[in-house]
Structures are given as structure tokens and as C-alpha cells.
Design a protein around this motif. Structure first.
Motif, PDB file in Angstrom:
ATOM      1  N   VAL A  65      35.324  -4.395  29.041  1.00 20.34           N
ATOM      2  CA  VAL A  65      36.783  -4.526  29.149  1.00 20.34           C
ATOM      3  C   VAL A  65      37.288  -3.583  30.227  1.00 20.34           C
ATOM      4  O   VAL A  65      36.952  -2.395  30.226  1.00 20.34           O
ATOM      5  N   PRO A  66      38.081  -4.074  31.210  1.00 21.64           N
ATOM      6  CA  PRO A  66      38.703  -5.412  31.297  1.00 21.64           C
ATOM      7  C   PRO A  66      37.995  -6.365  32.251  1.00 21.64           C
ATOM      8  O   PRO A  66      38.449  -7.489  32.426  1.00 21.64           O
ATOM      9  N   ARG A  67      36.893  -5.947  32.891  1.00 21.56           N
ATOM     10  CA  ARG A  67      36.332  -6.752  33.971  1.00 21.56           C
ATOM     11  C   ARG A  67      35.687  -8.044  33.484  1.00 21.56           C
ATOM     12  O   ARG A  67      35.668  -9.033  34.200  1.00 21.56           O
ATOM     13  N   LEU A  68      35.149  -8.040  32.271  1.00 19.31           N
ATOM     14  CA  LEU A  68      34.519  -9.248  31.755  1.00 19.31           C
ATOM     15  C   LEU A  68      35.351  -9.893  30.665  1.00 19.31           C
ATOM     16  O   LEU A  68      35.436 -11.117  30.581  1.00 19.31           O
ATOM     17  N   ALA A  69      35.966  -9.094  29.823  1.00 24.43           N
ATOM     18  CA  ALA A  69      36.712  -9.632  28.684  1.00 24.43           C
ATOM     19  C   ALA A  69      37.991  -8.833  28.497  1.00 24.43           C
ATOM     20  O   ALA A  69      38.133  -7.723  29.014  1.00 24.43           O
ATOM     21  N   ASP A  70      38.919  -9.427  27.739  1.00 24.68           N
ATOM     22  CA  ASP A  70      40.149  -8.720  27.385  1.00 24.68           C
ATOM     23  C   ASP A  70      39.994  -7.947  26.077  1.00 24.68           C
ATOM     24  O   ASP A  70      40.749  -7.019  25.819  1.00 24.68           O
ATOM     25  N   ARG A  80      39.029 -13.625  25.602  1.00 24.66           N
ATOM     26  CA  ARG A  80      40.024 -13.587  26.678  1.00 24.66           C
ATOM     27  C   ARG A  80      41.337 -14.184  26.177  1.00 24.66           C
ATOM     28  O   ARG A  80      41.347 -15.266  25.571  1.00 24.66           O
ATOM     29  N   HIS A  81      42.415 -13.448  26.459  1.00 18.75           N
ATOM     30  CA  HIS A  81      43.750 -13.966  26.159  1.00 18.75           C
ATOM     31  C   HIS A  81      44.711 -13.719  27.318  1.00 18.75           C
ATOM     32  O   HIS A  81      45.711 -14.423  27.464  1.00 18.75           O
ATOM     33  N   GLN A  82      44.429 -12.714  28.156  1.00 22.74           N
ATOM     34  CA  GLN A  82      45.244 -12.498  29.354  1.00 22.74           C
ATOM     35  C   GLN A  82      44.611 -13.153  30.575  1.00 22.74           C
ATOM     36  O   GLN A  82      45.321 -13.754  31.392  1.00 22.74           O
TER      37      GLN A  82
END
Length: 832
Positions: free
Chosen positions: A303-308, A425-427
């Protein structure tokens, strides 16, 4: 050898693939000079020549056309020297060569040749040609096409004789041979090496059992090249009747992976490759890898480069080898939430209750991924995710955050499942794809390796510490000769607990032995060796061996241990190089006797405050054999301080050994009310941080048994004076107020003095020692012969005295000295 037949004229040529009958492989060997040196029965079957007609003749004489071969990748070994030469260093040749049959007809043979070492250090060519009954039409149908259409890797089909009947383009690329060049040959003939032989054994098992097999590795073409990590799978091919008719071979290069273009690794993840799983601390060397830090590193790397959002859940350590922990009757899966990282910050992370137990419903995506042992990508519209959210209130964050894409990746190290990582991921509007899954699997694999190592190291450290503590003294024995305090500190760093030990052993005559030792190495093995040596020291001390003789016996023991462990790697076998210091203190004479085997000498502080190192002769470390040990004997004033220690105390990183010795002596001379304070002061002065090696420290203050507690009588060697000896002992007991012990003491004195006068040598001496709650009776004489207790028969006139002594006293024994022996017996005064 007769002249070979002339060319066949108008006879029709044929290839080896058209040969009728069962398939076989014709082989021959040809020297580097082109001379036939070997000829098989199958080669005779192919061309008609007996070995005596061919061996020793030029191989070129077998050619139907001396102009060279056709359709090959080079010139056949040993053929026409005018043809195109082989490349220097070439190890393999293949092609179609027109050969001449003995009856004169032409045979177009597909040849495969390997260069190999021959006897005498020379080289030769091993030439082979597969002869089949024609193409197998069964592999041109839908079954073969189906298999080849769906294989992304190397694929080949071998018949019941393990001969290749089909090969795909991947096989051609892997071995640089066409299907026609390999057709009809066994794998061990296509590429002769150990892996091929192992693969063929697996094929036979498939044919015999009908069960798939796996082989670690795959053949590769000869010559230099990068090593690859191959994995080969073998599967049965059943026929219409259900019998296994052939074997599928599938191989893929694990190092190469898939060939699709990959996304560049984000900088934070690239850094995580080297940092994840290292634990805490600024140094690359850590005490014990930190499991909590490892999983938090994984979440922060994603987080944040791969997932939120990243969540890491771990299985209980005790269940790692048994699969996921299911709740009986429900199939639900229990995990411990161990790390959370969100782009929304700490307020959103706090709702996940790190450290608490979480339950995943049966058949939910997390439970299924853990059971399957592989990662998966989900959209939140997926029915499995929708069912999970509906069943599990704890999954409410999925809709609460507006999650649109998820990845679930098990944390696996080898065959062990450690937990599950959830990425969402949501953003970021982009859904996860297969390349994201690859990156996540790479991260979780690295974290799992670090986590597994951390848990294993912690478990091993705990086991070793438990073993070490169980082998060290839990309480120091009650005795009046010395006041004693001790400390033991295990080593810091990944080396783990070592083999340092100490012991306090009560001896006969109110004496006490102090022992400190240091076994080579660290870990479970060093602790186990320490336990064996400590037991041996106690056994040898019980027979009252002098310090130098005790170390000699201990040296022999370690040599035997080393011989038993010959072939073991790593640490020195059997504890060779172990050091030991053995000190005996006698409170009656106030004399201290010491010997050492490669160990630092003890420190002494006199009652007036002067400190020095006792000059004990430096013997060699234990296990070398053949070298003597020497003792030193000194008289210590009452109230002297003795300090025994291991070299870990002197190996602090911020000073040298001379400075450490000065600091230790300075700490020992400072006034203190208790010996515990002395120990703490020494450790504080020398150790500014956790030691790199184990530290054992034993501090003792000497006491003395004065003349009012010891009575001595020199006895003439006259049996008539035994009664006087009994009276002397009884009178002394009256002075000490121990009249209740008189009856047993008279029996003991009578038996021991009588034996000394009858079987020993003068002078004979009787000594009584009153030490606290113990009464010690000793009889000494100049003979070295020791008595042995035995059970007297019914009509025996003797043999019952020592049996009575053993029954009436707490313990008894023999102590040998330079001038004879002493027989002693101890009574406990607690019951009087």
C-alpha cells in the motif's frame, strides 16, 4: 574383412521409419578418426553386417553416397573427410545419412550422435538410429491434437517402449532437435544424462501404476548455457480398453516463467524484496526475526503502490503443518489478524482489530484460497464474494469502502501455509489483473519465507533455551564451605544459545567442587553436548578424582564423542575444543586445588581487598588428547572471593580482553553486602549490551571449619585399640551435644578402623567433622586398596560390616590421595 558390396544400382531406397516389425534402436561407436569401434545387434539388423565385418573399418565405407549426408545439420562423424567438418567442441550431431545395406540396397537412416569419453581418456561418437514400424496413426487423431493444443510448455508423447512418438515445438526449442530427429528414440538416447534416466524411471512407474509422476529437472542440449530450474510432469494416456498405452511428458522452465511482458516493479516493492522478512533493527544481524514486523512490512510494501488496502491474517503456528484450522461442525476457518495497512490512514485501520481472532465462513473466497493453496483475483460482483459479504458481518468493509477488486494470496513457504494476504482496491479505478497477482504472489512468498524463518528461529531458540535451563542447576546445593551466587546470560544474535555451563558439586569431607565450562558452538547440539559433559563431570567428581585426573577422563570422553559423530558437519564434532575449569575447596584445610583445560583462570580477591588471577597451569582444550593437565594448590584465607567465568564475559565489542580483565577485577574488589550484588556489578561493568557469546559467572566466598568442628586421632595399628577409638568418638560427640548419634557412630568407627588396621597400612587416622546438620566420619591409611561392599552368605563370618555402614549412614565412599586412601561415611543429624 571382405570388401563391402557395391552400390545397389536401381534398387529402391528406403528409410528406417519404413522398417517392418517392432521398434528398436541401432547403435554403433565411431572413434574421432572415423573408425568403427562398436557395432550392436540392432545395427546388424538394420544394415545386415556382422560386427566382425564392420569393427575396425572406416565408417565412411558404410555410406551409399560418398558425397555426404543429406538433410542433416552437419556431417556425420567418421564420414567423408571432404564433407563439411564438425564445429570445434561440438558435442552432438544429427541428420539423415544414405547408408548401404549388405545386400546392396540404399537405406536413408536418421542418425543422432553424441560425443562421449572413451577408455584411455580419448573421445568417441555414440551413433544411434531409431527404427520403427512406421508412423503411429493413433497420435494423429483428436487425442494427440487435444494435448498439444493445450500445452504451453514442452510436451512429448512416449509409447509403451518409452520411444518418442510426438513432440511439440517447445520440445524442439528446448533440445534443438526436430521431431523427426527424435522420433523413435528414448529420452536417454536423445539426451544421455542422469536427469533423462530419472525421467525414464518415472515413465515406467506411470506405465506400471497408472499414476502421474513428477521429476525435478529436465534435459537440456549439450554445451554451455545458463542453468534452468525445470519441473517435469508425467501423466498416463489410457487407451480405449483402459490400459495405459503411452506417457505424456510436460516440462516448464521455472526460472523463465511465462514469457508475457511484465509490468515494472514499483520502487517500494523493489525495495521490499530485500527488506521484507528481515525483522527490526538497524543492523543486518538481528537477534531473532520479528514475525509481527515481517507481516507489517508486507502490508506497508503493498500500500499504496499495489493496493489501497492490505490485510494479513496468520494461522496459528501449531497448525502450520496440519492445514487451516476449521471450527468443528461448521467448516469455518479461524485466523489471527496480524497486520493492516490502508491508504485512508489509521482511523480506518483500527476497525480491523489487529491481534484478535477472525473467522472466515466455509466456502468463502478466503477459506477456499487457503484450502487450494493458490492466489485468486475477484471482482466484488462475483457471486462468491457477494455470498461471503452476506454471510460474514466482518466482511462489511468490502461494501463500506466501495471495493471493486480484490486479490487473495496465501502465504506459503514450501509446502507450508502460514496465512493469507488480502489486497483490495477502492480508490484506484483499475481492477487487479494477472500481473498484479504475480507481483502479490512474489511479495507474499518473500514475506512467507521470512515469517517461516522467524517462527522457526524463535521456536528453535525457545527449545534450546528450555534445554539449556533444564541442564543448568536450578538451585545451588546446601553446603557450608562456600557462599555462592551465579549468573547465566544466553548469547544475542542469530547464533543462539551456546554450551556454557557451571556447577557446584558437594564432595566428601565437607569439600566443594566448582566447575565452569564452555562447549564449542551454539544451538541445540551445543546444549546437548553441554548436558552430557556436565553429567560426566558430576560422575567423575562423585568418585573423588583429583582435578587433573578428572580433566583427563573428560578429555577421553570428548574424543569418544567425536569418534561417534565422525562425518557431522558444522560445529566441531563431539565438542572438540571445549574448555573447562575445575576447582576444589576444602574448608578444613582452607586449601584450593584447581586445574583448567584451555579455560580462563579464576580470579581471587583476598579479604584485605587485593585482586589477582590464580596462576593455574594452562592445559589444552578438551578433545585434543595425549596432553597432560596440571594442578595448582593454594591456601585461601577465610573470606576470600573466588570468581569463575566463561570467555563470553571478556568478549565485549567495545573493549579488549586486557581491559575486560581489569574491569572485572575492579568490580570484584568493591565492597558489597551480598554476592548477588557482586555478580550484577561485574556484568554491568563488562557488558554494555547483550553479549555475542554466552556468559556464565560463578562467584564464591570461602568459609572455614575451625578446630572446634573437627577432631583428629592418630591410631596405632593395633586391633586392641579399636575400643579406644570408639570411646574417643563418643566423648567428642558429647562435647558437640550429639549424644543421639553415638550408637551409629560407634558402629561406623568400629567397622572402618578395624578394616584399616586389618587390611590397610599404617599410619591410621580417625577424623570426625561436624558440618551443620551432617556428621562425617573418616578413617585414612597408607594403602591404596579400597574395600568393596558385598552381600555375605549365611555361613560367612565377615562381609557384613560395610553393609551395615551403608544402611545406617546417608552415604559412604572412598577417596584416594597421594599417600593412600580415606574411607568416609556421612550421617544426617536432622532426625536426631
Amino acid at each position: 574383412m571382405e570388401q563391402l558390396p557395391t552400390p545397389p544400382g536401381e534398387r529402391q531406397a528406403r528409410t528406417t521409419h519404413a522398417s517392418p516389425g517392432a521398434a528398436y534402436t541401432a547403435t554403433a561407436t565411431v572413434s574421432e578418426q572415423g573408425i568403427v569401434t562398436g557395432w550392436s545387434e540392432e545395427a546388424r539388423r538394420l544394415l545386415g553386417y556382422a560386427p566382425s565385418e564392420v569393427v575396425g573399418r572406416p565408417a565412411a565405407e558404410l555410406l551409399a553416397d560418398r558425397s555426404g549426408g543429406s538433410g542433416g545439420t552437419g556431417t556425420a562423424p567418421g564420414t567423408d573427410t571432404a564433407a563439411r567438418p564438425l564445429a570445434p567442441g561440438q558435442e552432438r550431431w544429427s541428420g539423415t545419412v544414405p547408408l548401404r545395406h549388405r545386400d546392396g540396397r540404399r537405406v536413408d537412416a536418421g542418425l543422432l550422435a553424441h560425443r562421449r569419453a572413451a577408455a584411455g581418456g580419448t573421445a568417441e561418437w555414440f551413433v544411434m538410429s531409431a527404427v520403427t514400424g512406421g508412423p503411429d496413426a493413433s497420435w494423429d487423431g483428436p487425442l494427440g491434437e487435444w494435448a498439444f493444443d493445450r500445452s504451453p510448455c514442452v510436451l512429448a508423447v512416449f509409447d509403451e517402449d518409452l520411444r518418442l512418438v510426438r513432440a511439440n515445438a517447445g520440445m524442439h526449442r528446448a533440445l534443438s532437435l526436430t521431431e523427426a530427429e527424435m522420433h523413435g528414440l528414448r529420452l536417454s538416447e536423445i539426451a544421455p544424462d542422469a536427469v533423462s534416466e530419472e525421467t525414464e524411471r518415472g515413465m515406467r512407474r506411470v506405465l506400471e501404476t497408472g499414476e502421474p509422476q513428477s521429476v525435478e529437472g529436465f534435459v537440456r542440449p549439450p554445451g554451455p548455457g545458463a542453468a534452468h530450474g525445470w519441473a517435469t510432469s508425467l501423466a498416463p494416456v489410457p487407451g480405449p480398453d483402459g490400459r495405459v498405452r503411452a506417457v505424456y511428458l510436460t516440462a516448464h522452465d521455472k526460472a523463465a516463467g511465462d514469457t508475457a511482458p511484465r509490468k515494472p516493479l514499483p520502487p517500494t516493492l523493489a525495495g521490499a524484496r530485500t527488506s521484507t522478512g528481515t525483522g527490526t533493527g538497524s543492523s543486518s544481524t538481528i537477534t531473532i526475526p520479528d514475525s509481527a514486523r515481517t507481516v507489517q512490512d508486507l502490508a506497508e510494501a503493498a500500500v499504496p503502490r499495489l493496493a489501497d488496502l492490505a490485510i494479513v491474517d496468520l494461522l496459528e503456528p501449531s497448525l502450520r503443518g496440519e492445514g487451516p484450522a476449521r471450527i468443528p461442525g461448521t467448516g469455518a476457518l479461524t485466523v489471527t489478524r496480524s497486520a493492516v495497512r490502508s491508504v485512508l490512514g489509521g482511523s480506518r485501520e483500527s476497525r480491523f482489530a489487529v491481534g484478535e481472532t477472525t473467522v472466515y465462513p466455509a466456502l468463502s473466497p478466503p477459506a477456499e484460497c487457503l484450502a487450494a493453496g493458490r492466489g485468486a483475483v475477484y471482482g466484488t460482483a462475483d457471486p462468491a464474494v457477494a455470498r461471503w459479504v452476506a454471510q460474514d458481518p466482518a466482511a462489511g468493509w468490502i461494501s463500506e469502502y466501495g471495493t471493486h477488486s480484490m486479490m487473495l494470496v496465501p502465504l506459503r513457504d514450501g509446502g507450508t501455509t502460514l496465512g493469507l494476504a488480502v489486497f483490495s482496491r477502492h480508490q484506484n479505478p483499475e481492477p487487479f489483473d494477472l500481473e498484479d497477482l504475480r507481483l502479490a504472489e512474489e511479495l507474499t512468498a518473500r514475506a512467507a519465507t521470512g515469517l517461516h524463518r522467524a517462527r522457526r528461529t524463535a521456536r528453535e531458540h525457545t527449545s534450546t533455551m528450555t534445554l539449556q535451563r533444564s541442564l543448568l542447576p536450578h538451585t545451588l546445593p546446601v553446603q557450608s564451605a562456600l557462599e555462592i551466587a551465579s549468573r547465566y546470560l544466553p548469547a544475542a544474535g542469530e547464533a543462539g544459545v551456546g554450551g556454557d555451563w557451571f556447577d557446584v558439586i558437594p564432595l566428601s569431607g565437607a569439600r566443594v567442587a566448582l566447575v565452569v565450562g564452555d562447549v564449542v558452538g551454539h544451538g541445540m547440539r551445543a546444549s546437548a553436548t553441554m548436558g552430557r559433559l556436565r553429567t560426566a563431570v558430576r560422575t567423575l567428581a562423585d568418585v573423588d578424582l583429583p582435578p587433573d585426573e578428572l580433566l583427563t577422563h573428560l578429555d577421553d570422553l570428548i574424543i569418544h564423542l567425536s569418534a561417534d559423530e565422525t562425518g557431522g558437519g558444522g560445529e566441531a564434532a563431539g565438542g572438540i575444543g571445549t574448555t573447562c575449569l575445575y576447582v576444589v575447596y576444602d574448608p578444613v584445610t582452607r586449601r584450593c586445588t584447581a586445574a583448567r583445560a584451555g579455560h580462563p583462570p579464576p580470579a581471587v580477591v583476598s579479604p584485605e581487598g587485593s585482586a589477582y588471577l590464580l596462576d593455574v597451569p594452562a592445559g589444552p582444550p578438551l578433545g585434543l588428547g595425549g596432553l597432560p593437565f596440571e594442578t595448582v594448590e593454594v591456601e585461601l584465607p577465610e573470606g576470600s572471593l573466588l570468581a569463575l567465568y566463561t570467555d563470553g564475559l571478556l568478549k565485549a565489542r567495545d573493549h579488549d580482553i586486557d581491559e575486560a580483565l581489569d574491569s572485572m577485577l575492579a568490580a570484584l574488589v568493591l565492597p558489597s553486602s551480598t554476592l548477588d550484588t557482586v555478580c550484577d556489578r561485574v556484568l554491568t561493568a563488562l557488558l554494555t549490551q547483550r553479549p555475542d557469546d554466552d556468559v556464565a559467572l560463578l562467584v564464591a566466598r570461602t568459609h572455614a571449619l575451625h578446630t572446634d568442628k573437627v577432631a583428629v586421632w592418630d591410631l596405632p595399628s593395633d586391633p586392641s585399640l579399636v575400643g579406644q577409638a570408639r570411646r574417643n568418638a563418643t566423648d567428642q560427640l558429647t562435647v558437640w551435644g550429639l549424644d543421639e548419634a553415638a550408637f551409629v557412630t560407634e558402629l561406623v568407627v568400629s567397622e572402618l578402623v578395624t578394616n584399616a588396621i586389618r587390611y590397610g597400612e599404617p599410619p591410621v587416622q580417625l577424623r570426625l567433622i561436624h558440618e551443620g546438620t551432617t556428621l562425617i566420619c573418616e578413617v585414612s591409611d597408607a594403602s591404596g586398596t579400597a574395600p568393596h561392599m558385598r552381600r555375605a552368605r549365611i555361613f560367612d563370618e565377615g562381609g557384613r560390616g560395610l553393609l551395615l555402614v551403608a544402611q545406617l549412614t546417608q552415604r559412604w565412599g572412598t577417596r584416594h590421595t597421594l599417600f593412600g586412601k580415606t574411607i568416609w561415611a556421612e550421617q544426617s543429624l536432622v532426625d536426631f
